[in-house]
Motif scaffolding. Structure first.
Motif, short mmCIF file in Angstrom:
data_model
loop_
_atom_site.label_atom_id
_atom_site.label_comp_id
_atom_site.label_asym_id
_atom_site.label_seq_id
_atom_site.Cartn_x
_atom_site.Cartn_y
_atom_site.Cartn_z
N LEU A 215 0.74 -1.26 0.20
CA LEU A 215 0.12 -0.06 -0.05
C LEU A 215 0.95 1.34 -0.18
N PHE A 216 1.74 1.14 1.03
CA PHE A 216 2.79 2.34 0.80
C PHE A 216 3.52 2.73 -0.52
N ARG A 217 3.94 1.51 -0.98
CA ARG A 217 4.64 1.35 -2.23
C ARG A 217 4.00 2.17 -3.43
N MET A 218 2.62 1.57 -3.54
CA MET A 218 1.58 2.06 -4.39
C MET A 218 1.26 3.47 -4.18
N ALA A 219 1.36 4.03 -2.96
CA ALA A 219 1.09 5.35 -2.84
C ALA A 219 2.21 6.30 -3.13
N LYS A 220 3.46 5.75 -2.83
CA LYS A 220 4.54 6.52 -3.16
C LYS A 220 4.78 6.74 -4.61
N SER A 221 4.48 5.64 -5.55
CA SER A 221 4.68 5.69 -6.79
C SER A 221 3.68 6.74 -7.38
N GLU B 252 -6.35 8.27 4.81
CA GLU B 252 -7.80 8.08 4.42
C GLU B 252 -8.12 6.69 3.83
N THR B 253 -7.43 6.05 3.04
CA THR B 253 -7.53 4.58 2.69
C THR B 253 -8.02 3.77 3.66
N ILE B 254 -7.29 3.78 4.78
CA ILE B 254 -7.61 3.12 5.81
C ILE B 254 -9.01 3.34 6.47
N CYS B 255 -9.14 4.36 6.73
CA CYS B 255 -10.25 5.07 7.26
C CYS B 255 -11.30 4.63 6.37
N LYS B 256 -11.57 4.85 5.08
CA LYS B 256 -12.65 4.63 4.14
C LYS B 256 -12.81 2.86 4.23
N ALA B 257 -11.65 2.20 4.14
CA ALA B 257 -11.81 0.90 4.25
C ALA B 257 -12.52 0.53 5.34
N TYR B 258 -12.00 0.71 6.56
CA TYR B 258 -12.82 0.52 7.56
C TYR B 258 -14.12 0.64 7.58
N SER B 259 -14.50 1.81 6.98
CA SER B 259 -15.97 2.07 7.25
C SER B 259 -16.77 1.61 5.99
N ARG B 260 -15.98 0.92 5.22
CA ARG B 260 -16.79 0.18 4.27
C ARG B 260 -16.41 -1.40 4.15
N LEU B 261 -16.03 -1.75 5.19
CA LEU B 261 -15.86 -3.15 5.38
C LEU B 261 -16.83 -4.26 4.96
N ASP B 262 -18.11 -3.81 5.33
CA ASP B 262 -19.43 -4.54 5.01
C ASP B 262 -19.69 -4.70 3.29
N SER B 263 -18.83 -4.00 2.75
CA SER B 263 -18.80 -4.05 1.33
C SER B 263 -17.58 -5.12 0.67
N SER C 216 -10.13 -10.78 -1.66
CA SER C 216 -10.02 -9.73 -2.34
C SER C 216 -9.68 -8.53 -1.49
N PHE C 217 -9.23 -8.76 -0.32
CA PHE C 217 -9.18 -7.49 0.45
C PHE C 217 -7.78 -6.55 -0.26
N LYS C 218 -6.86 -7.35 -0.50
CA LYS C 218 -5.51 -6.54 -1.12
C LYS C 218 -6.00 -5.66 -2.23
N PRO C 219 -6.64 -6.14 -3.45
CA PRO C 219 -7.21 -5.39 -4.46
C PRO C 219 -8.09 -4.49 -3.93
N TRP C 220 -8.78 -4.63 -3.20
CA TRP C 220 -10.02 -3.66 -2.73
C TRP C 220 -9.46 -2.51 -1.99
N VAL C 221 -8.57 -2.70 -1.08
CA VAL C 221 -7.65 -1.69 -0.56
C VAL C 221 -7.09 -0.73 -1.64
N MET C 222 -6.27 -1.54 -2.37
CA MET C 222 -5.60 -0.72 -3.55
C MET C 222 -6.41 0.11 -4.50
N LYS C 223 -7.54 -0.43 -4.61
CA LYS C 223 -8.49 0.24 -5.42
C LYS C 223 -9.10 1.65 -4.83
N ILE C 224 -9.24 1.28 -3.47
CA ILE C 224 -9.85 2.57 -2.50
C ILE C 224 -8.50 3.67 -2.48
N LEU C 225 -7.38 3.25 -2.48
CA LEU C 225 -6.24 4.11 -2.56
C LEU C 225 -6.18 4.78 -3.79
#
Length: 75
Positions: free
Chosen positions: A4-10, A24-35, A41-50
């Motif tokens: 996640l850090f490497r993606m954001a840094k790039s 912001e990504t972590i906060c949004k991911a936490y608030s949308r865990l129900d989706s 699919s957690f890793k690609p889901w979080v990357m997409k939020i980022l």
């Protein structure tokens, strides 16, 4: 977390922006865990939020810059 850090840094390059985007990504991911459909699919889901967070920030910044450049002619 490293990916996640490497993606954001790039995308963002500046450490402060990277930290903000990850927060912001972590906060949004936490608030949308129900989706989240499955744990696999957690890793690609979080990357997409980022990425969406980046594009949202970019769009907002561009709008601000465009508004600053608008000159209203005086009559």
């Amino acid at each position: 977390m490293h990916k996640l850090f490497r993606m954001a840094k790039s995308i963002l390059h500046h450490d402060v922006e990277v930290e903000d985007a990850i927060g912001e990504t972590i906060c949004k991911a936490y608030s949308r865990l129900d989706s989240l459909r499955s744990l696999e699919s957690f890793k690609p889901w979080v990357m997409k939020i980022l990425i969406n967070e980046y594009y949202g920030t970019l769009t907002y910044d561009l709008k601000l810059r465009m508004e600053e450049q608008i000159v209203i002619p005086l009559r």
